[in-house]
Scaffold this motif. Structure first.
Motif, mmCIF file in Angstrom:
data_model
loop_
_atom_site.group_PDB
_atom_site.id
_atom_site.type_symbol
_atom_site.label_atom_id
_atom_site.label_comp_id
_atom_site.label_asym_id
_atom_site.label_seq_id
_atom_site.Cartn_x
_atom_site.Cartn_y
_atom_site.Cartn_z
ATOM 1 N N ILE A 114 -1.775 -8.097 -10.150
ATOM 2 C CA ILE A 114 -2.628 -7.998 -11.338
ATOM 3 C C ILE A 114 -1.787 -7.871 -12.605
ATOM 4 C CG2 ILE A 114 -4.281 -6.503 -12.537
ATOM 5 C CD1 ILE A 114 -5.580 -5.984 -9.824
ATOM 6 N N THR A 115 -0.748 -7.044 -12.549
ATOM 7 C CA THR A 115 0.086 -6.883 -13.747
ATOM 8 C C THR A 115 0.908 -8.130 -14.029
ATOM 9 O OG1 THR A 115 1.755 -5.744 -12.387
ATOM 10 C CG2 THR A 115 0.209 -4.366 -13.627
ATOM 11 N N ALA A 116 1.326 -8.835 -12.986
ATOM 12 C CA ALA A 116 2.067 -10.085 -13.192
ATOM 13 C C ALA A 116 1.184 -11.133 -13.864
ATOM 14 C CB ALA A 116 2.594 -10.614 -11.860
ATOM 15 N N LEU A 117 -0.020 -11.315 -13.362
ATOM 16 C CA LEU A 117 -0.928 -12.284 -13.958
ATOM 17 C C LEU A 117 -1.302 -11.884 -15.390
ATOM 18 C CD1 LEU A 117 -3.286 -13.018 -10.925
ATOM 19 C CD2 LEU A 117 -1.765 -14.646 -12.053
ATOM 20 N N SER A 118 -1.525 -10.595 -15.605
ATOM 21 C CA SER A 118 -1.892 -10.116 -16.942
ATOM 22 C C SER A 118 -0.761 -10.366 -17.924
ATOM 23 C CB SER A 118 -2.216 -8.624 -16.896
ATOM 24 O OG SER A 118 -3.315 -8.368 -16.068
ATOM 25 N N ASN A 119 0.453 -10.106 -17.501
ATOM 26 C CA ASN A 119 1.614 -10.236 -18.381
ATOM 27 C C ASN A 119 2.023 -11.701 -18.595
ATOM 28 O OD1 ASN A 119 3.958 -8.927 -19.808
ATOM 29 N ND2 ASN A 119 5.094 -10.079 -18.255
ATOM 30 N N ASP A 120 1.981 -12.488 -17.534
ATOM 31 C CA ASP A 120 2.510 -13.852 -17.604
ATOM 32 C C ASP A 120 1.474 -14.885 -18.040
ATOM 33 O OD1 ASP A 120 4.791 -12.671 -16.663
ATOM 34 O OD2 ASP A 120 4.537 -13.372 -14.599
ATOM 35 N N VAL A 121 0.203 -14.625 -17.719
ATOM 36 C CA VAL A 121 -0.833 -15.619 -18.026
ATOM 37 C C VAL A 121 -1.899 -15.035 -18.954
ATOM 38 C CG1 VAL A 121 -2.459 -17.289 -17.075
ATOM 39 C CG2 VAL A 121 -0.444 -16.627 -15.738
ATOM 40 N N GLY A 122 -2.553 -13.978 -18.506
ATOM 41 C CA GLY A 122 -3.613 -13.358 -19.298
ATOM 42 C C GLY A 122 -4.548 -12.578 -18.405
ATOM 43 N N PHE A 123 -5.046 -11.455 -18.919
ATOM 44 C CA PHE A 123 -5.883 -10.586 -18.101
ATOM 45 C C PHE A 123 -7.185 -11.262 -17.691
ATOM 46 C CE2 PHE A 123 -8.751 -6.800 -17.608
ATOM 47 C CZ PHE A 123 -8.114 -6.286 -16.489
ATOM 48 N N GLU A 124 -7.611 -12.252 -18.453
ATOM 49 C CA GLU A 124 -8.886 -12.901 -18.158
ATOM 50 C C GLU A 124 -8.848 -13.718 -16.871
ATOM 51 O OE1 GLU A 124 -6.531 -15.773 -20.691
ATOM 52 O OE2 GLU A 124 -6.932 -13.605 -20.682
ATOM 53 N N VAL A 125 -7.654 -13.959 -16.313
ATOM 54 C CA VAL A 125 -7.559 -14.799 -15.109
ATOM 55 C C VAL A 125 -7.159 -14.001 -13.865
ATOM 56 C CG1 VAL A 125 -6.964 -16.804 -16.509
ATOM 57 C CG2 VAL A 125 -5.136 -15.454 -15.448
ATOM 58 N N VAL A 126 -7.096 -12.671 -13.950
ATOM 59 C CA VAL A 126 -6.552 -11.902 -12.820
ATOM 60 C C VAL A 126 -7.378 -12.064 -11.545
ATOM 61 C CG1 VAL A 126 -5.336 -10.176 -14.200
ATOM 62 C CG2 VAL A 126 -7.742 -9.799 -13.594
ATOM 63 N N PHE A 127 -8.658 -12.349 -11.660
ATOM 64 C CA PHE A 127 -9.481 -12.566 -10.475
ATOM 65 C C PHE A 127 -9.647 -14.052 -10.171
ATOM 66 C CE2 PHE A 127 -11.473 -8.537 -12.316
ATOM 67 C CZ PHE A 127 -10.628 -7.710 -11.608
ATOM 68 N N ALA A 128 -9.807 -14.856 -11.215
ATOM 69 C CA ALA A 128 -9.993 -16.298 -11.012
ATOM 70 C C ALA A 128 -8.791 -16.932 -10.320
ATOM 71 C CB ALA A 128 -10.251 -16.983 -12.351
ATOM 72 N N ARG A 129 -7.580 -16.539 -10.712
ATOM 73 C CA ARG A 129 -6.379 -17.103 -10.087
ATOM 74 C C ARG A 129 -6.312 -16.744 -8.596
ATOM 75 N NH1 ARG A 129 -1.739 -18.971 -12.826
ATOM 76 N NH2 ARG A 129 -2.445 -20.106 -14.669
ATOM 77 N N GLN A 130 -6.714 -15.539 -8.262
ATOM 78 C CA GLN A 130 -6.694 -15.144 -6.847
ATOM 79 C C GLN A 130 -7.715 -15.943 -6.045
ATOM 80 O OE1 GLN A 130 -5.991 -10.823 -5.917
ATOM 81 N NE2 GLN A 130 -6.448 -10.576 -8.106
ATOM 82 N N LEU A 131 -8.892 -16.166 -6.629
ATOM 83 C CA LEU A 131 -9.891 -16.968 -5.930
ATOM 84 C C LEU A 131 -9.435 -18.416 -5.806
ATOM 85 C CD1 LEU A 131 -13.253 -15.613 -7.419
ATOM 86 C CD2 LEU A 131 -12.224 -15.108 -5.191
ATOM 87 N N ALA A 132 -8.728 -18.904 -6.816
ATOM 88 C CA ALA A 132 -8.196 -20.262 -6.747
ATOM 89 C C ALA A 132 -7.200 -20.395 -5.605
ATOM 90 C CB ALA A 132 -7.539 -20.634 -8.076
ATOM 91 N N ALA A 133 -6.472 -19.314 -5.328
ATOM 92 C CA ALA A 133 -5.456 -19.350 -4.270
ATOM 93 C C ALA A 133 -6.042 -19.105 -2.887
ATOM 94 C CB ALA A 133 -4.377 -18.304 -4.560
ATOM 95 N N PHE A 134 -6.995 -18.178 -2.807
ATOM 96 C CA PHE A 134 -7.467 -17.743 -1.495
ATOM 97 C C PHE A 134 -8.879 -18.189 -1.148
ATOM 98 C CE2 PHE A 134 -4.675 -14.083 -2.930
ATOM 99 C CZ PHE A 134 -3.563 -14.520 -2.236
ATOM 100 N N GLY A 135 -9.711 -18.462 -2.143
ATOM 101 C CA GLY A 135 -11.115 -18.759 -1.887
ATOM 102 C C GLY A 135 -11.339 -20.152 -1.326
ATOM 103 N N ARG A 136 -12.347 -20.264 -0.463
ATOM 104 C CA ARG A 136 -12.719 -21.545 0.125
ATOM 105 C C ARG A 136 -14.224 -21.716 0.021
ATOM 106 N NH1 ARG A 136 -11.217 -20.906 6.115
ATOM 107 N NH2 ARG A 136 -12.346 -18.969 5.657
#
Length: 221
Positions: A114-136
């Motif tokens: 969560i802190t990596a995504l918040s720092n490197d990309v933006g806090f608004e994507v901390v859940f969306a990026r995970q779903l993009a990686a793991f969700g089906r």
């Protein structure tokens, strides 16, 4: 005790906002306040039966179908709702004895991610990026927000919808932006202006959803 207490505390507990001279009077005021809050949450929870009863049944049926097909539940939220998201995942994955364990993951538990995504990309994507990686397609996304306006929760629902996931929202107040989103299949709104009552009643909503999902799975065995 000082003549006046901090304004925030006084707003929550008005009986502490002045300096009483009688301890019994203070205790009586505390008892009244506690009883009023308890009555308020009981009434709110009872109102949810009429408001969401059939819709919870319908949602549970779809959740059961998703689990039967091998789906995984992903839960997410911010602040107190992040704790609730972890509770949702724990409830489905490690339920009380004799209930069926179901695959569930909280997207709020990995602080490093969560802190990596918040720092490197933006806090608004901390859940969306995970779903993009793991969700089906066929998985379940459960997002919680007391205001219904959390941008990262809304972004996650949009990502989940794009991936063909079943989306379940749990909000408070009037539903906020979650009530306007076309990415949410099932939305359960707790109609209260108190964040405390909202979160207490939201706990009831997802526990009932879990129970109904378990029942739907058991009925089809």
């Amino acid at each position: 005790m000082s003549a006046r207490v901090d304004g925030a505390i006084g707003a929550l507990y008005p009986f502490l906002d002045t300096h009483p001279t009688d301890v019994d009077e203070v205790l009586a005021a505390v008892a009244r306040s506690t009883a009023e809050k308890a009555a308020e949450i009981v009434a709110l929870r009872e109102s949810l039966v009429a408001e969401h009863g059939q819709r919870l049944l319908d949602c549970a049926g779809r959740c059961a179908a998703a689990f039967r097909a091998g789906g995984t539940l992903f839960a997410f939220g911010n602040g107190g709702s992040s704790t609730d998201a972890q509770d949702v995942a724990q409830l489905f994955l490690n339920p009380p004895k004799a209930a069926r364990p179901l695959p569930a993951i909280s997207l709020t538990h990995d602080v490093a991610l969560i802190t990596a995504l918040s720092n490197d990309v933006g806090f608004e994507v901390v859940f969306a990026r995970q779903l993009a990686a793991f969700g089906r397609a066929g998985d379940i996304a459960v997002g919680l927000s007391t205001s219904g306006g959390s941008n990262n929760v809304l972004r996650a629902f949009e990502e989940a919808a794009r991936r063909g996931m079943l989306t379940v929202g749990i909000a408070g107040y009037d539903g906020g932006r979650m009530a306007e989103s076309e990415a949410i299949d099932h939305l359960f709104v707790v109609p209260s202006a108190s964040v405390h009552r909202v979160q207490e009643a939201q706990t009831t909503v997802y526990h009932v959803l879990w129970e109904l999902t378990q029942q739907a799975l058991a009925d089809e065995r």
